[in-house]
Design an enzyme around this catalytic site. Structure first.
Site, PDB file in Angstrom:
ATOM      1  N   LYS A 182       0.847  -1.192   0.000  1.00 18.90           N
ATOM      2  CA  LYS A 182       0.000   0.000   0.000  1.00 18.90           C
ATOM      3  C   LYS A 182       0.886   1.246   0.000  1.00 18.90           C
ATOM      4  O   LYS A 182       1.847   1.327   0.760  1.00 18.90           O
ATOM      5  CB  LYS A 182      -0.879  -0.027   1.250  1.00 18.90           C
ATOM      6  CG  LYS A 182      -2.094   0.829   1.186  1.00 18.90           C
ATOM      7  CD  LYS A 182      -3.110   0.315   2.180  1.00 18.90           C
ATOM      8  CE  LYS A 182      -4.359   1.095   2.179  1.00 18.90           C
ATOM      9  NZ  LYS A 182      -5.420   0.386   2.902  1.00 18.90           N
ATOM     10  N   ARG A 196     -25.767  -1.359   7.069  1.00 23.58           N
ATOM     11  CA  ARG A 196     -25.576  -2.773   6.764  1.00 23.58           C
ATOM     12  C   ARG A 196     -26.188  -3.680   7.821  1.00 23.58           C
ATOM     13  O   ARG A 196     -26.534  -4.818   7.547  1.00 23.58           O
ATOM     14  CB  ARG A 196     -24.075  -3.080   6.766  1.00 23.58           C
ATOM     15  CG  ARG A 196     -23.356  -2.599   5.590  1.00 23.58           C
ATOM     16  CD  ARG A 196     -22.714  -3.767   4.933  1.00 23.58           C
ATOM     17  NE  ARG A 196     -22.531  -3.477   3.546  1.00 23.58           N
ATOM     18  CZ  ARG A 196     -21.561  -3.958   2.812  1.00 23.58           C
ATOM     19  NH1 ARG A 196     -20.689  -4.772   3.350  1.00 23.58           N
ATOM     20  NH2 ARG A 196     -21.495  -3.660   1.552  1.00 23.58           N
ATOM     21  N   GLU A 215     -19.441  -5.286   9.736  1.00 22.76           N
ATOM     22  CA  GLU A 215     -20.318  -4.493  10.595  1.00 22.76           C
ATOM     23  C   GLU A 215     -21.420  -5.322  11.234  1.00 22.76           C
ATOM     24  O   GLU A 215     -21.789  -5.121  12.395  1.00 22.76           O
ATOM     25  CB  GLU A 215     -20.930  -3.339   9.789  1.00 22.76           C
ATOM     26  CG  GLU A 215     -19.960  -2.224   9.421  1.00 22.76           C
ATOM     27  CD  GLU A 215     -19.041  -2.549   8.247  1.00 22.76           C
ATOM     28  OE1 GLU A 215     -19.251  -3.596   7.594  1.00 22.76           O
ATOM     29  OE2 GLU A 215     -18.112  -1.768   7.984  1.00 22.76           O
TER      30      GLU A 215
HETATM   31  C1  LIG Z   1     -18.688  -2.074   4.498  1.00 26.34           C
HETATM   32  C2  LIG Z   1     -17.528  -1.130   4.616  1.00 26.34           C
HETATM   33  N1  LIG Z   1     -16.934  -0.959   5.805  1.00 26.34           N
HETATM   34  C3  LIG Z   1     -15.910  -0.086   5.943  1.00 26.34           C
HETATM   35  C4  LIG Z   1     -15.460   0.616   4.876  1.00 26.34           C
HETATM   36  C5  LIG Z   1     -14.350   1.664   5.036  1.00 26.34           C
HETATM   37  N2  LIG Z   1     -13.153   1.268   4.310  1.00 26.34           N
HETATM   38  C6  LIG Z   1     -12.888   1.733   3.064  1.00 26.34           C
HETATM   39  S1  LIG Z   1     -11.537   1.079   2.411  1.00 26.34           S
HETATM   40  C7  LIG Z   1     -11.229   0.183   3.800  1.00 26.34           C
HETATM   41  C8  LIG Z   1     -10.034  -0.708   3.861  1.00 26.34           C
HETATM   42  C9  LIG Z   1      -9.990  -1.575   2.650  1.00 26.34           C
HETATM   43  O1  LIG Z   1      -8.975  -2.532   2.763  1.00 26.34           O
HETATM   44  P1  LIG Z   1      -8.722  -3.454   1.526  1.00 26.34           P
HETATM   45  O2  LIG Z   1      -9.976  -4.034   1.030  1.00 26.34           O
HETATM   46  O3  LIG Z   1      -7.661  -4.423   1.922  1.00 26.34           O
HETATM   47  O4  LIG Z   1      -8.189  -2.479   0.417  1.00 26.34           O
HETATM   48  P2  LIG Z   1      -6.856  -1.591   0.446  1.00 26.34           P
HETATM   49  O5  LIG Z   1      -7.291  -0.207   0.746  1.00 26.34           O
HETATM   50  O6  LIG Z   1      -5.954  -2.131   1.502  1.00 26.34           O
HETATM   51  O7  LIG Z   1      -6.296  -1.725  -0.897  1.00 26.34           O
HETATM   52  C10 LIG Z   1     -12.212   0.403   4.764  1.00 26.34           C
HETATM   53  C11 LIG Z   1     -12.235  -0.206   6.104  1.00 26.34           C
HETATM   54  C12 LIG Z   1     -16.120   0.409   3.651  1.00 26.34           C
HETATM   55  N3  LIG Z   1     -15.777   1.080   2.555  1.00 26.34           N
HETATM   56  N4  LIG Z   1     -17.135  -0.462   3.549  1.00 26.34           N
END
Ligand SMILES: Cc1ncc(C[n+]2csc(CCOP(=O)(O)OP(=O)(O)O)c2C)c(N)n1
Length: 628
Positions: free
Chosen positions: A276, A389, A361
């Site tokens: 990242k 959700r 969630e």
């Molecule tokens: C249902 C939900 N919960 C929380 C979030 C907030 N959120 C956005 S991106 C993220 C982390 C995503 O991690 P990953 O899928 O591994 O992608 P990365 O950013 O590491 O590439 C979170 C917690 C969201 N978008 N949707």
């Protein structure tokens, strides 16, 4: 457009090399996809470096998801070289990592107004491009969409079309992914390509046994811990072929793996290991979140340009930590958003009393129910939009059992540049229909502290405290309190009652001053608890000929729409108007502009009151009616 130098990068990361035939200048116009596909493989690293420079330059100005997109540059290039979007369907789970996809599909020009009003969305958006298939931002949905596409292509005789879903290791901790994997893996003749973008993190390092399993797969690939091939892994056990782990920054490795996946003709997981924030040291070295989402930053250092102003989140963080010191039974839960929801300081102080459950969630809510049944008082810190959700879990698992769980909803109301899916504009409509639910909306930091304590002290059932994504303060003193209602401004001659819900108090008080100068005396009250309706609020409404509730939420089910019938049922002659958000998806824009556009500022409130009174109709006639 010029190619930018990034001082923080060591020499070998420098994106200064100018490409003769393909570069960001070319990507700004024409057909970048065709050129990308024609580019010899050995030139892809140069292009990747230029894309990174472009992203840093643009996102530093507009804000946006920087770390995730820097990490998916090579992966996105490889996807577009191996697959033929839009005939092949490329789905980006969550959608926050789709900037490179936007760039490669001809939208470089959109980055100047990324996430700004009338500008390009920060997520895939069908109005922008036929290459954008789903409009998301709520995570863990892409595999279910993919399952549907694969079934439809099979039924409709379009089996040649590939279905590819890119999903992060963080999003993979969400339950929907596992429901989808169970369906996809059970149909060996229905190919779906799951590209697992594994950077080991959501915001923070990915939690749970899934996180451990992926770590084990990565270590095995590094030869650190041998993986017994006969053991397979989680994905092969569920019916998938498994390719990887592959280096997610090596385009030829990626293209080879994706090409193989394409030819397998069955469900397959391609496990791509990425970093990242790749190529930008301020992101790579940022331990908290690798600059996952930034505001305006100095591109040289990654530091925020604007000084941090006290936010509602910070006030919550301090008060919960203070409560935690007094109350050993208070525990906190987060769904992969420890720092964004303000649980950092509570975690530092009480590490054993915080549970990060991953991007899950629904699980968070029912797990909180279990904690409450066992005698603890859980505080679920969550963004308003993500609690949607877990409606059923709040209703059946918490409320039906009358459990003392406190939900703290950050980003309640208009959020701003993240757009339609992030506005926290629905919780205040559905929470009041949950039997036994009490919902608070603080007007200022002092009230946030007080209401949080009242909520945590309530052991009779669930409570909610909701506040926006905004700067907090200063405190607004009350003249007196009746029931739970604070009177903020009082005029004995007032025939208008302004009900200032939560953070609208400031704007309501400014409007009241304005209205007084128009000769319209107004009383302003803050209900503090917006559900259930306070009897004192109904009584106050009865004493005025016009009640105007001002709320940063969808009008449907808002306090104003609930107060009207309740006041009339108690014999009030009064009209009740609700100034709130319309029941439709609002675009991305700044919070202040969106609030103003919907009348939630002093001018809008003043105008609504005058219109409600029928000005220039003699509103004094109404007052005479009240007096008689
Ligand atoms: C249902 C939900 N919960 C929380 C979030 C907030 N959120 C956005 S991106 C993220 C982390 C995503 O991690 P990953 O899928 O591994 O992608 P990365 O950013 O590491 O590439 C979170 C917690 C969201 N978008 N949707």
């Amino acid at each position: 457009m010029t190619t930018m130098m990034i001082p923080a990068l060591p020499e070998h990361h420098s994106p200064a090399v100018a490409l003769e035939s393909v570069g960001p200048d070319d990507l700004l116009s024409g057909a970048p996809l065709a050129r990308l596909r024609a580019l010899p493989g050995e030139r892809l690293p140069e292009l990747a470096a230029q894309i990174r420079a472009f992203l840093i330059e643009k996102v530093a100005v507009t804000g946006g998801h920087l770390g995730p997109n820097l990490g998916t540059v090579e992966l996105t290039m490889a996807l577009h070289r191996v697959f033929s979007s839009p005939a092949d369907v490329l789905l980006f789970d969550t959608g926050h990592q789709a900037y490179v996809h936007k760039l490669l599909t001809g939208r470089a020009g959109g980055f100047d107004r990324l996430r700004n009003c009338d500008g390009m969305s920060g997520y895939p958006n069908r109005a922008e491009s036929p290459h954008d298939v789903i409009e998301n931002s709520h995570a863990s949905t892409a595999l279910s969409y993919a399952d549907g596409f694969a079934k439809a292509f099979q039924l409709r005789g379009q089996a040649g079309r590939q279905v590819v879903a890119v999903v992060g290791d963080g999003a993979m901790t969400g339950g929907m992914c596992w429901e989808a994997l169970s369906n996809i893996g059970a149909a060996p003749d229905r190919p779906v390509i799951v590209v697992l973008n594994d950077n080991g993190r959501s915001y923070s390092p990915t939690v749970g046994s899934l996180g451990q399993h992926l770590r084990m797969l990565r270590l095995a690939a590094d030869g650190v811990r041998p993986l017994r091939s006969d053991r397979g892994n989680l994905f092969t056990s569920l019916g998938f072929a498994y390719l990887g782990p592959v280096d997610g920054h090596n385009t030829s490795e990626l293209e080879a793996a994706l090409g193989r996946a394409k030819n397998l003709g069955r469900p397959v997981v391609v496990h791509a290991v990425t970093v990242k924030g790749k190529g930008y040291l301020p992101a790579e070295e940022n331990e908290e979140d690798c600059l996952h989402a930034v505001g305006v930053i100095d591109p040289a250092t990654g530091a925020a340009r604007a000084p941090a102003r006290p936010s509602w989140t910070q006030v919550f963080a301090e008060e919960l930590t203070a409560i935690g010191a007094d109350r050993p039974d208070v525990v906190a839960l987060t769904a992969a958003m420890l720092h964004p929801t303000g649980l950092g300081s509570f975690t530092a102080r009480f590490p054993d009393r915080v549970f990060d459950v991953g991007m899950a969630e629904q699980h968070a809510v029912t797990s909180a129910a279990g904690l409450a049944m066992a005698g603890l008082h859980p505080v679920v810190a969550i963004y308003s939009t993500f609690l949607n959700r877990a409606f059923d879990q709040v209703l059946m698992d918490v409320a039906l059992h009358q459990l003392p769980v406190t939900f703290v909803l950050d980003r309640a109301g208009v959020t701003g540049p993240d757009g339609a899916s992030h506005h926290g504009m629905w919780d205040a409509s559905w929470l009041p229909i949950v039997p036994g639910m009490r919902v608070a909306a603080p007007r200022d930091p002092g009230q946030l502290r007080a209401l949080l304590r009242e909520a945590v002290d309530d052991d009779t059932g669930p409570t909610v405290v909701r506040y926006p994504k905004a700067t907090a303060g200063p405190d607004i003193p009350a003249l007196r309190r009746v029931g739970h209602v604070d009177v903020l401004r009082e005029d004995p001659d007032a025939s208008v009652l302004l009900v200032a819900v939560g953070s609208t108090a400031d704007a309501c008080l400014a409007a009241a001053t304005d209205l007084a100068s128009h000769g319209v005396p107004v009383t302003v009250v803050d209900p503090r608890w917006i559900a259930p309706l306070d009897q004192e609020l109904i009584r106050l409404s009865r004493q005025h000929c016009l009640t105007v509730a001002v709320e940063d939420t969808t009008v449907t089910g808002s306090l104003g729409t609930r107060l009207g019938p309740a006041a009339r049922a108690s014999g009030a002659p009064a009209d009740v108007i609700s100034i709130a958000l319309p029941p439709r998806f609002l675009p991305h824009d700044s919070r202040d502009r969106l609030l103003s556009a919907h009348g939630l500022d002093p001018v809008g409130i003043t105008n609504a009151v005058l219109a409600g009174l029928g000005v220039p109709r003699a509103w004094s006639a109404c007052r005479e009616g009240l007096a008689s």
